[in-house]
Write an enzyme that holds these catalytic residues in place. Structure first.
Site, PDB file in Angstrom:
ATOM      1  N   ASP A   9       0.870  -1.164   0.000  1.00 16.90           N
ATOM      2  CA  ASP A   9       0.000   0.000   0.000  1.00 16.90           C
ATOM      3  C   ASP A   9       0.918   1.228   0.000  1.00 16.90           C
ATOM      4  O   ASP A   9       2.149   1.092   0.100  1.00 16.90           O
ATOM      5  CB  ASP A   9      -0.894  -0.029   1.251  1.00 16.90           C
ATOM      6  N   ASP A  11      -0.127   5.241   1.084  1.00 10.72           N
ATOM      7  CA  ASP A  11      -0.361   6.241   2.129  1.00 10.72           C
ATOM      8  C   ASP A  11      -0.423   5.596   3.506  1.00 10.72           C
ATOM      9  O   ASP A  11      -1.190   4.661   3.731  1.00 10.72           O
ATOM     10  CB  ASP A  11      -1.664   7.005   1.856  1.00 10.72           C
TER      11      ASP A  11
END
Length: 218
Positions: A9, A11
């Site tokens: 991922d 953020d």
């Protein structure tokens, strides 16, 4: 079984950008008359930028600006904040380099708009390590739907059983697991003990916890 690929991922997992999103959304949405509240903001935490913008428009419909324009203002603001102040999450650069040095295929799956991916990877100086990247902007639905992970798996040319995903959000964990990928959660400290992460195969306090033994890599 030896893992031949990893998907990250972005953020809150590779870059400490969550405060930038909160700041940008507050600045942009209040400028068009939205009355933000902590309880409603918590509802939008796992949404895509478009979903967040539509969420606030339904509750506080503004005039004279399109949804697309307001969404782009938020993205522009986040982009500027990352360029000026972006910092890697602890262990992020090291773990990406670790897998690259072991000839793993490396991917990225994010709910963030595609144009922010390049900004983040350049800021962290890790763009050269990635073999496939996907944004929810280019799939039918964002996380917790698995589409953005399935897209990255296809780009990497690997099967989910040969892959590991790293996620900091519970919706991201659900997305990766729905795609059939072994998933390691790295939640923010204030969420670490929440049961939302029970689907994860393992849970770490930071990316510094990686080791060769953890992944059975050769």
């Amino acid at each position: 079984m030896t893992s031949t690929a990893v998907i990250f991922d972005m953020d809150g997992l590779l870059i400490d950008s969550e405060p930038f999103w909160a700041k940008a959304e507050k600045m942009v949405f209040t400028s068009v008359g939205v009355e933000l509240s902590d309880s409603l903001c918590r509802e939008t935490a796992a949404m895509t930028t478009r979903e967040v913008t539509e969420f606030w428009y339904r509750r506080f419909p503004w005039r004279h600006r399109s949804i697309n324009d307001v969404e782009n203002d938020v993205i522009d603001c986040v982009d500027e904040l990352i360029r000026k102040h972006g910092e890697p999450m602890p262990g992020a650069q090291q773990i990406v380099s670790y897998f690259y040095s072991r000839n793993c295929r490396i991917g990225l799956s994010t709910n963030s708009p595609y144009r922010l991916i390049n900004t983040v990877l350049k800021k962290l100086d890790i763009a050269q390590y990635f073999h496939g990247i996907s944004s929810s902007e280019h799939v039918e639905r964002g996380k917790p739907d698995p589409s953005v992970y399935l897209s990255t798996l296809q780009k990497l040319g690997v099967h989910p059983e040969h892959c590991i995903a790293f996620e900091d959000s519970s919706s991201g964990v659900r997305a990766a697991k729905a795609a059939g990928i072994k998933t390691i959660a790295v939640p923010p400290a204030h969420d670490f003990d929440k049961p939302d992460y029970s689907l994860a195969d393992s849970k770490w306090r930071s990316l510094w916890e990686f080791s060769e033994k953890a992944f059975y890599l050769t």
